[in-house]
Design an enzyme around this catalytic site. Structure first.
Site, PDB file in Angstrom:
ATOM      1  N   HIS A  56     -25.084  36.744 130.057  1.00  0.00           N
ATOM      2  CA  HIS A  56     -24.587  36.461 131.329  1.00  0.00           C
ATOM      3  C   HIS A  56     -23.429  35.337 130.970  1.00  0.00           C
ATOM      4  O   HIS A  56     -22.904  34.786 131.897  1.00  0.00           O
ATOM      5  CB  HIS A  56     -25.672  35.647 132.182  1.00  0.00           C
ATOM      6  CG  HIS A  56     -26.566  36.493 132.707  1.00  0.00           C
ATOM      7  ND1 HIS A  56     -26.347  37.528 133.542  1.00  0.00           N
ATOM      8  CD2 HIS A  56     -27.887  36.445 132.598  1.00  0.00           C
ATOM      9  CE1 HIS A  56     -27.292  38.292 133.960  1.00  0.00           C
ATOM     10  NE2 HIS A  56     -28.338  37.804 133.374  1.00  0.00           N
ATOM     11  N   ASP A 101     -31.261  45.559 130.379  1.00  0.00           N
ATOM     12  CA  ASP A 101     -31.761  44.514 130.946  1.00  0.00           C
ATOM     13  C   ASP A 101     -31.941  44.797 132.401  1.00  0.00           C
ATOM     14  O   ASP A 101     -31.021  45.502 133.040  1.00  0.00           O
ATOM     15  CB  ASP A 101     -30.846  43.221 130.626  1.00  0.00           C
ATOM     16  CG  ASP A 101     -31.549  42.028 131.198  1.00  0.00           C
ATOM     17  OD1 ASP A 101     -32.332  41.419 130.400  1.00  0.00           O
ATOM     18  OD2 ASP A 101     -31.641  41.450 132.252  1.00  0.00           O
ATOM     19  N   HIS A 131     -31.229  42.695 134.897  1.00  0.00           N
ATOM     20  CA  HIS A 131     -30.162  42.273 135.418  1.00  0.00           C
ATOM     21  C   HIS A 131     -28.787  42.407 135.009  1.00  0.00           C
ATOM     22  O   HIS A 131     -28.731  43.013 133.827  1.00  0.00           O
ATOM     23  CB  HIS A 131     -30.319  40.546 135.210  1.00  0.00           C
ATOM     24  CG  HIS A 131     -31.475  40.010 135.534  1.00  0.00           C
ATOM     25  ND1 HIS A 131     -32.514  39.883 134.748  1.00  0.00           N
ATOM     26  CD2 HIS A 131     -31.799  39.081 136.860  1.00  0.00           C
ATOM     27  CE1 HIS A 131     -33.587  39.228 135.382  1.00  0.00           C
ATOM     28  NE2 HIS A 131     -33.233  38.964 136.466  1.00  0.00           N
ATOM     29  N   ASP A 146     -37.120  43.241 130.908  1.00  0.00           N
ATOM     30  CA  ASP A 146     -37.769  42.749 132.314  1.00  0.00           C
ATOM     31  C   ASP A 146     -37.661  43.829 133.533  1.00  0.00           C
ATOM     32  O   ASP A 146     -37.669  43.602 134.684  1.00  0.00           O
ATOM     33  CB  ASP A 146     -36.868  41.576 132.581  1.00  0.00           C
ATOM     34  CG  ASP A 146     -35.311  41.610 132.485  1.00  0.00           C
ATOM     35  OD1 ASP A 146     -34.807  42.596 132.105  1.00  0.00           O
ATOM     36  OD2 ASP A 146     -34.645  40.641 132.538  1.00  0.00           O
TER      37      ASP A 146
END
Length: 437
Positions: A112, A151, A153, A240
């Protein structure tokens, strides 16, 4: 005797002295349980699997990627440097052909973190994959690289770093941004003016299971990789998507992750998220290690699989089938047309960025040279709610004379303007980074 069919390197760094908070899921226990599971499975005793020790990255490694405001020591702790350095160790092991693949199981994570860094967002300060990619380019001369981010996200930081770079294919498979942080990662986000079609987002619906992930991989990701022909494939390996993860809503399993990696065959993998610290992460990581090493993964199974895992629902299968049809048309059959701006034209964009961990707001005004010969000179005018005003000028690695001249002009204009507290010049043609104010 069990042997690794593919020599594989492992790098561990749990970062004992860094956590968002003692009770936050992004804490050192994330990797301690994985290390225990690796030991219990005896993977470090398998011929062909080799553990490497970490080393810290240097500030100059971060400067290939970021504009850290006000400077690198303010944004990167020792743990961040070692996490990034662990990725460089993995890269060296592969590039020197000591192993055929390597997995950097390190933290803090990084995907991120964007090109400009004013603080922590999404648990990330430094984009450790990007630091590794630029290191590989400078040290080993590799040009075309693909990053497949798995991931849950959206990898918005990595997307931001490589938005204008036509030589890096960035593919992100993630939970639909309408339902999860950071709220981005949609199909129309397909690359900047000089790199149309080299950013690919696959927003999957909540409750996507093994069937959906593997379908997306086979229908879109693998054909895109075949078409792009990268010299290296990197897996930004967030765990995740697991059905037991406490902060997401997907339905993936350890065996599914193993199967995905067996098919993807990344040269390098870098750990990102994954917050079911005891129930999922150790088993997912073990499955990925075994898959990268070419070992049989049929026995990979987390303790809660029989009780909590359910096959993907038919309505999710139908949604993903339709989504893949649309994305295949958009990126494989009718790929994005070149940006219509004329060669040399300056393209301006503005955006707002929120640093959710540090509660910082940033405004950016960006200028890019539309260029048919290189990735284009880039100038970023950034100011944050912390009060810092910055101008960062980026000259891409393959910059043409026109873009180098424009970058020089932007730097001189910034030096004449008293509003900037910090002025940085990142010249990738010379591998230099200058702090001009």
């Amino acid at each position: 005797m069990i042997r690794a069919k593919r020599k594989t390197g492992l790098v561990f760094f749990p970062a004992f002295d860094w956590a968002i908070s003692p009770t936050h899921p992004e804490r050192e226990e994330r990797l301690l349980y994985t290390q225990d599971q690796v030991m219990e499975e005896g993977l470090l005793d398998v011929p062909g699997i080799r553990e490497y020790r970490v080393r810290p990255a240097k500030y100059s490694d971060l400067q290939r990627v970021h504009f850290c405001v006000p400077d690198e020591p303010s944004m990167a702790t020792e743990s961040h440097l070692i996490s990034a350095g662990g990725c460089l160790v993995a890269a060296d092991a592969v590039m020197k052909k000591e192993v055929e693949s390597a997995f950097a199981l390190v933290r803090p994570p990084g995907h991120h973190a964007m090109k400009v860094v004013h603080g922590n967002r999404g648990f990330c300060n430094i984009n450790i994959e990007a630091v590794m990619v630029e290191y590989i380019r400078d040290v080993y001369g590799v040009k075309k690289i693909a990053i497949v981010d798995t991931d849950c996200h959206h990898g918005d930081g990595t997307q931001d770093v490589y938005w204008h770079d036509p030589n890096v294919l960035f593919i992100s498979m993630h939970q639909d941004g309408r339902t999860l942080y950071p709220g981005s990662g949609f199909a129309e986000e397909n690359g900047g003016a000089n790199a149309r079609g080299t950013t690919i987002n696959i927003p999957l619906p909540p409750r996507t299971g093994e069937k959906g992930f593997l379908y997306a991989l086979e229908e879109l990701v693998m054909p895109l990789l075949e078409k792009f022909e990268p010299e290296l494939v990197i897996n930004s390996a967030g765990q995740d998507n697991h059905f037991d993860d406490p902060i997401t809503h997907m339905n993936f399993s350890a065996k599914g992750y193993a199967e995905l990696n067996a098919r993807l065959k990344p040269d390098l993998a870098v750990l990102e998220g994954g917050y079911s610290v005891e129930k999922a992460l150790p088993y997912v990581n073990v499955g990925i290690i075994m898959a990268m090493a070419g070992m049989d993964t049929s026995t990979v199974k987390e303790p809660g699989y029989d009780k909590h895992y359910a096959p993907q629902a038919p309505d999710i299968t139908d949604y993903i089938t339709n989504l893949m049809g649309t994305l295949k048309d958009q990126f494989l059959i009718n790929p994005p047309a070149p940006h219509p701006a004329k060669n040399g034209e300056i393209i301006t964009t503005s955006k707002r960025i929120f640093y959710d961990t540090d509660m910082i707001n940033e405004n950016q005004d960006e200028r890019l040279v539309r260029c048919r010969d290189c990735a284009g000179a880039l100038a970023i005018d950034s100011h944050s709610s912390k009060g810092n005003k910055m101008m960062g000028v980026h000259i891409p690695k393959d910059a043409c004379p026109m873009c180098q001249k424009m970058a020089e002009k932007w730097v001189n204009e910034a030096l004449d303007n008293k509003k900037f507290h910090h002025i940085f010049l990142q010249d990738r043609t010379k591998c230099t980074y200058e702090v001009l104010r």
